[in-house]
Design an enzyme around this catalytic site. Sequence first.
Site, short mmCIF file in Angstrom:
data_model
loop_
_atom_site.label_atom_id
_atom_site.label_comp_id
_atom_site.label_asym_id
_atom_site.label_seq_id
_atom_site.Cartn_x
_atom_site.Cartn_y
_atom_site.Cartn_z
N LYS A 142 30.15 39.02 15.10
CA LYS A 142 30.35 38.49 16.94
C LYS A 142 30.24 40.08 17.23
O LYS A 142 29.47 41.33 16.82
CB LYS A 142 31.36 37.72 17.01
N GLU B 241 27.29 23.70 13.30
CA GLU B 241 29.02 24.30 13.91
C GLU B 241 28.66 23.75 14.92
O GLU B 241 28.47 23.65 16.01
CB GLU B 241 28.07 25.65 14.19
N GLU C 42 27.98 30.29 21.07
CA GLU C 42 28.09 31.01 21.94
C GLU C 42 27.06 31.57 22.93
O GLU C 42 26.83 31.76 24.14
CB GLU C 42 29.08 32.54 21.74
N SER D 142 35.89 27.54 11.66
CA SER D 142 36.30 27.91 11.05
C SER D 142 37.03 27.52 9.59
O SER D 142 37.83 27.18 9.09
CB SER D 142 37.18 26.86 11.65
N GLY E 228 35.82 28.98 15.66
CA GLY E 228 37.14 30.16 16.21
C GLY E 228 38.05 29.59 17.16
O GLY E 228 39.49 30.05 17.56
N ASN F 112 29.06 36.07 10.53
CA ASN F 112 28.79 36.34 12.05
C ASN F 112 30.14 37.33 12.72
O ASN F 112 30.98 36.72 12.60
CB ASN F 112 28.65 35.27 12.95
N HIS G 139 22.95 30.16 19.19
CA HIS G 139 24.65 30.01 18.26
C HIS G 139 25.43 29.12 19.87
O HIS G 139 24.63 29.06 20.93
CB HIS G 139 24.98 31.34 18.14
C1 PEP Z 1 30.97 31.50 14.08
O1 PEP Z 1 31.44 32.14 15.00
O2 PEP Z 1 29.25 30.83 13.73
C2 PEP Z 1 31.93 30.57 13.83
C3 PEP Z 1 31.58 29.79 12.78
O3 PEP Z 1 33.13 31.00 14.01
P1 PEP Z 1 34.33 30.88 13.32
O4 PEP Z 1 33.78 30.94 12.26
O5 PEP Z 1 35.69 31.46 13.63
O6 PEP Z 1 34.78 29.18 13.59
#
Ligand code: PEP
Length: 266
Positions: free
Chosen positions: A12, A178, A107, A224, A184, A10, A105
């Site tokens: 973003k 997640e 976000e 992460s 992040g 992703n 998601h």
């Molecule tokens: C995500 O945006 O779905 C995500 C898991 O981000 P990150 O790997 O940066 O934590």
Amino acid sequence: MKNKIFLAGNWKMNKNITGSLCFIDEFHEMTEQEDFFGKNREKIKVVLFPQIVNMYALNQRIRDLEIPVLLGVQNIHWERSGAFTGENSSCSVRDAGAELALVGHSERRHLFGETNEMTSKKYTACFECGLRPILCVGETEEEKSRGMTEKILSSQVRSIFDPDGPTEAKEEIIIAYEPVWAIGTGKSATSDDAAGSCDFIREILGEIVGEMRSIAATILYGGSVNSSNALSFIEKDGINGLLVGGASLDPLEFMGIARACTCNVT
Ligand code: PEP
């Protein structure tokens, strides 16, 4: 050992058209050097989620390179068309080359106020034009500290599946666990905790869509993930793949994660 690992990146709101094309060129070169897809084509499915504005150009380059990478969209609106300024319909993004869509998601939920109800409408809308949704679920840090993880996961999963919705919505399900606090932050879940939550999601799914469909569902971990910790998640039986944010922006790092994904696959 398991059958096929799903690796999603992703991006973003990062990378312009040039940056997206550079990524795929570099990634392609690395895969060619070690005949990665020649050896692993049956073991891994790779999907990238660029900004919509880059989708068409990236899709053309992927076709030219003949690299087995799919594209997905980070967000859609639930209507097919209409007066929804700034939104994109599932049919338009399908036309531009997307085959999958992220839905719910964290976000979108936490920065843009998307509710379970909106997420459910988006999930269903994906099937109108043949997009395959990836439902993202996960608890916040506060919910985790209050011992509410299972309650949150259960309500996020249950709210999606409309008994009167399309049958496809209950087939070939993909869900990404997640935890919001892991996205992040550089602070991933432990592989045991991630696997525990993925198993719980599968259990809930079993109650909604039946055991056969829940066993067949693809359940991903995201939060992460990087090339050093990827294998620890992939080694878990109930985790079928990874959704990667920050670490998917760098082709070298993404390649490292892709290699880890193929280590434990029959
Ligand atoms: C995500 O945006 O779905 C995500 C898991 O981000 P990150 O790997 O940066 O934590």
